[in-house]
Design an enzyme around this catalytic site. Structure first.
Site, PDB file in Angstrom:
ATOM      1  N   SER A   1      54.784  50.879  39.696  1.00  0.00           N
ATOM      2  CA  SER A   1      53.891  51.433  40.720  1.00  0.00           C
ATOM      3  C   SER A   1      52.516  50.783  40.590  1.00  0.00           C
ATOM      4  O   SER A   1      52.083  50.455  39.474  1.00  0.00           O
ATOM      5  CB  SER A   1      53.753  52.943  40.504  1.00  0.00           C
ATOM      6  OG  SER A   1      52.689  53.454  41.267  1.00  0.00           O
TER       7      SER A   1
ATOM      8  N   TYR B   1      52.866  60.166  34.816  1.00  0.00           N
ATOM      9  CA  TYR B   1      53.580  59.181  35.649  1.00  0.00           C
ATOM     10  C   TYR B   1      53.011  57.776  35.435  1.00  0.00           C
ATOM     11  O   TYR B   1      53.767  56.812  35.254  1.00  0.00           O
ATOM     12  CB  TYR B   1      53.444  59.615  37.106  1.00  0.00           C
ATOM     13  CG  TYR B   1      53.997  58.685  38.156  1.00  0.00           C
ATOM     14  CD1 TYR B   1      55.330  58.758  38.555  1.00  0.00           C
ATOM     15  CD2 TYR B   1      53.172  57.753  38.801  1.00  0.00           C
ATOM     16  CE1 TYR B   1      55.824  57.924  39.554  1.00  0.00           C
ATOM     17  CE2 TYR B   1      53.660  56.931  39.797  1.00  0.00           C
ATOM     18  CZ  TYR B   1      54.985  57.019  40.171  1.00  0.00           C
ATOM     19  OH  TYR B   1      55.467  56.195  41.166  1.00  0.00           O
TER      20      TYR B   1
HETATM   21  N1  NAD Z   1      56.762  56.440  47.424  1.00  0.00           N
HETATM   22  C1  NAD Z   1      55.662  55.880  46.910  1.00  0.00           C
HETATM   23  O1  NAD Z   1      54.529  56.012  47.422  1.00  0.00           O
HETATM   24  C2  NAD Z   1      55.804  55.027  45.681  1.00  0.00           C
HETATM   25  C3  NAD Z   1      54.692  54.273  45.257  1.00  0.00           C
HETATM   26  C4  NAD Z   1      54.804  53.512  44.105  1.00  0.00           C
HETATM   27  C5  NAD Z   1      55.991  53.514  43.400  1.00  0.00           C
HETATM   28  N2  NAD Z   1      57.035  54.254  43.832  1.00  0.00           N
HETATM   29  C6  NAD Z   1      58.279  54.213  43.050  1.00  0.00           C
HETATM   30  O2  NAD Z   1      59.343  53.809  43.885  1.00  0.00           O
HETATM   31  C7  NAD Z   1      60.547  54.472  43.479  1.00  0.00           C
HETATM   32  C8  NAD Z   1      61.162  55.210  44.648  1.00  0.00           C
HETATM   33  O3  NAD Z   1      60.213  56.134  45.164  1.00  0.00           O
HETATM   34  P1  NAD Z   1      60.579  57.093  46.391  1.00  0.00           P
HETATM   35  O4  NAD Z   1      59.312  57.552  46.965  1.00  0.00           O
HETATM   36  O5  NAD Z   1      61.618  56.450  47.251  1.00  0.00           O
HETATM   37  O6  NAD Z   1      61.236  58.329  45.584  1.00  0.00           O
HETATM   38  P2  NAD Z   1      62.082  59.595  46.126  1.00  0.00           P
HETATM   39  O7  NAD Z   1      61.613  60.795  45.390  1.00  0.00           O
HETATM   40  O8  NAD Z   1      62.083  59.637  47.624  1.00  0.00           O
HETATM   41  O9  NAD Z   1      63.571  59.238  45.645  1.00  0.00           O
HETATM   42  C9  NAD Z   1      63.867  59.223  44.283  1.00  0.00           C
HETATM   43  C10 NAD Z   1      65.325  59.576  44.074  1.00  0.00           C
HETATM   44  O10 NAD Z   1      65.536  59.591  42.656  1.00  0.00           O
HETATM   45  C11 NAD Z   1      66.411  60.659  42.362  1.00  0.00           C
HETATM   46  N3  NAD Z   1      66.235  61.077  40.963  1.00  0.00           N
HETATM   47  C12 NAD Z   1      65.236  61.849  40.441  1.00  0.00           C
HETATM   48  N4  NAD Z   1      65.461  62.044  39.139  1.00  0.00           N
HETATM   49  C13 NAD Z   1      66.601  61.389  38.818  1.00  0.00           C
HETATM   50  C14 NAD Z   1      67.342  61.237  37.620  1.00  0.00           C
HETATM   51  N5  NAD Z   1      66.978  61.848  36.469  1.00  0.00           N
HETATM   52  N6  NAD Z   1      68.475  60.488  37.632  1.00  0.00           N
HETATM   53  C15 NAD Z   1      68.876  59.890  38.796  1.00  0.00           C
HETATM   54  N7  NAD Z   1      68.228  60.029  39.968  1.00  0.00           N
HETATM   55  C16 NAD Z   1      67.088  60.766  39.973  1.00  0.00           C
HETATM   56  C17 NAD Z   1      66.058  61.759  43.345  1.00  0.00           C
HETATM   57  O11 NAD Z   1      67.135  62.674  43.525  1.00  0.00           O
HETATM   58  C18 NAD Z   1      65.726  60.955  44.611  1.00  0.00           C
HETATM   59  O12 NAD Z   1      66.841  60.849  45.479  1.00  0.00           O
HETATM   60  C19 NAD Z   1      60.151  55.372  42.310  1.00  0.00           C
HETATM   61  O13 NAD Z   1      60.365  54.700  41.106  1.00  0.00           O
HETATM   62  C20 NAD Z   1      58.674  55.589  42.521  1.00  0.00           C
HETATM   63  O14 NAD Z   1      57.994  55.914  41.348  1.00  0.00           O
HETATM   64  C21 NAD Z   1      56.975  55.002  44.964  1.00  0.00           C
END
Ligand code: NAD
Length: 245
Positions: free
Chosen positions: A138, A151
């Site tokens: 991130s 985080y």
């Molecule tokens: N959305 C943002 O703004 C953003 C920004 C920077 C980084 N990220 C990173 O991108 C990635 C995806 O983000 P997103 O917003 O699509 O997330 P999201 O929350 O929409 O989806 C994450 C998925 O991971 C699953 N999950 C949670 N815990 C789990 C576990 N223990 N085992 C298996 N699955 C599990 C959840 O059920 C969910 O379906 C993440 O790593 C997040 O940290 C997101």
């Protein structure tokens, strides 16, 4: 068809960025395994994507669950080429409120989970002297974004771990790279107050607009493909120039 005959696990691909990656990789011929803790969500996404996509309920923070996932992929597909470590918990908690239990919960999924996945996956990939591991960190690692200390610490760990693991796995033909997305329009942000920062963040981006999950897909799929054979231990920041490097 960049991913024809390739087998990929994408963690947390039941929704959000992981789902967008799964959809495109499947469209380009890949066999995609959705490894999400939410079985209903993972199964529904696999049906929605169709083709050879299937779902295995997995908790990446649980060693036996991660081992069972890899056993299942070995049985059904015979090999593993690609892992996208995307699953994560995205909290919103003031530093003053974070307990050690909160800290451990986030670290156990967002950092330990990546370790457990890489351990099992690299053992499978070594058998074919080929592998692509793409970790999703991130840009909060560079920003020190508020209400996210646990985080940010976990994602900083993923960022550094990527470099060290690339050093260890190069001799097996396995690359390990890292993506740092910026704030993106996903459910995770609508379920927390993070969405209140959308306009503020857009104002700081060099490129204007609000990121959609699919905006990160081309960079992730490049690192997951054969085309990236000379790239390892690297980070690509997909944040419209919010942080500049
Ligand atoms: N959305 C943002 O703004 C953003 C920004 C920077 C980084 N990220 C990173 O991108 C990635 C995806 O983000 P997103 O917003 O699509 O997330 P999201 O929350 O929409 O989806 C994450 C998925 O991971 C699953 N999950 C949670 N815990 C789990 C576990 N223990 N085992 C298996 N699955 C599990 C959840 O059920 C969910 O379906 C993440 O790593 C997040 O940290 C997101």
């Amino acid at each position: 068809m960049r991913f024809m005959d390739r087998v990929a696990i994408i963690t947390g691909a039941g929704r959000g960025i992981g789902k967008a990656v799964a959809r495109q990789m499947s469209a380009e011929g890949g066999t995609v395994v959705i490894a999400d803790i939410n079985a209903e969500r993972g199964d529904a996404t696999a049906v929605d994507i169709g083709g050879s996509c299937f779902s295995v309920r997995t908790d990446i923070s649980d060693p036996s669950s991660v081992a069972a996932l890899h056993h299942s992929v070995a049985e059904r597909c015979g090999k593993l080429d690609i892992v996208i470590n995307n699953a994560s918990l995205v909290p919103y908690q003031k530093w003053e409120d974070i307990t050690f239990a909160d800290w451990r919960k986030i670290l156990s999924v967002d950092l330990d989970g990546v370790f457990l996945m890489c351990k099992e996956s690299s053992n499978m990939m070594r058998k074919n002297s080929y592998g692509r591991i793409v970790n999703i960190s991130s840009n909060t690692v560079m920003l020190g974004t508020p209400n996210l200390t646990h985080y940010v610490a976990a994602k900083g760990g993923v960022y550094a771990f990527t470099r060290a693991l690339a050093t260890e796995l190069g001799k097996y033909g396995i690359t390990v790279n890292n993506i740092c997305p910026g704030l993106t329009d996903t459910d995770a942000n609508w379920e927390t107050p993070h969405h209140e920062a959308f306009d503020l963040v857009e104002g700081m981006q060099a490129l204007k607009g609000r990121a959609k999950p699919q905006y990160h897909v081309p960079s992730i799929l490049f690192l997951a493909s054969e085309e990236s054979h000379w790239v390892t231990g690297s980070t690509v920041v997909t944040d419209a120039g919010h942080t500049r490097h």
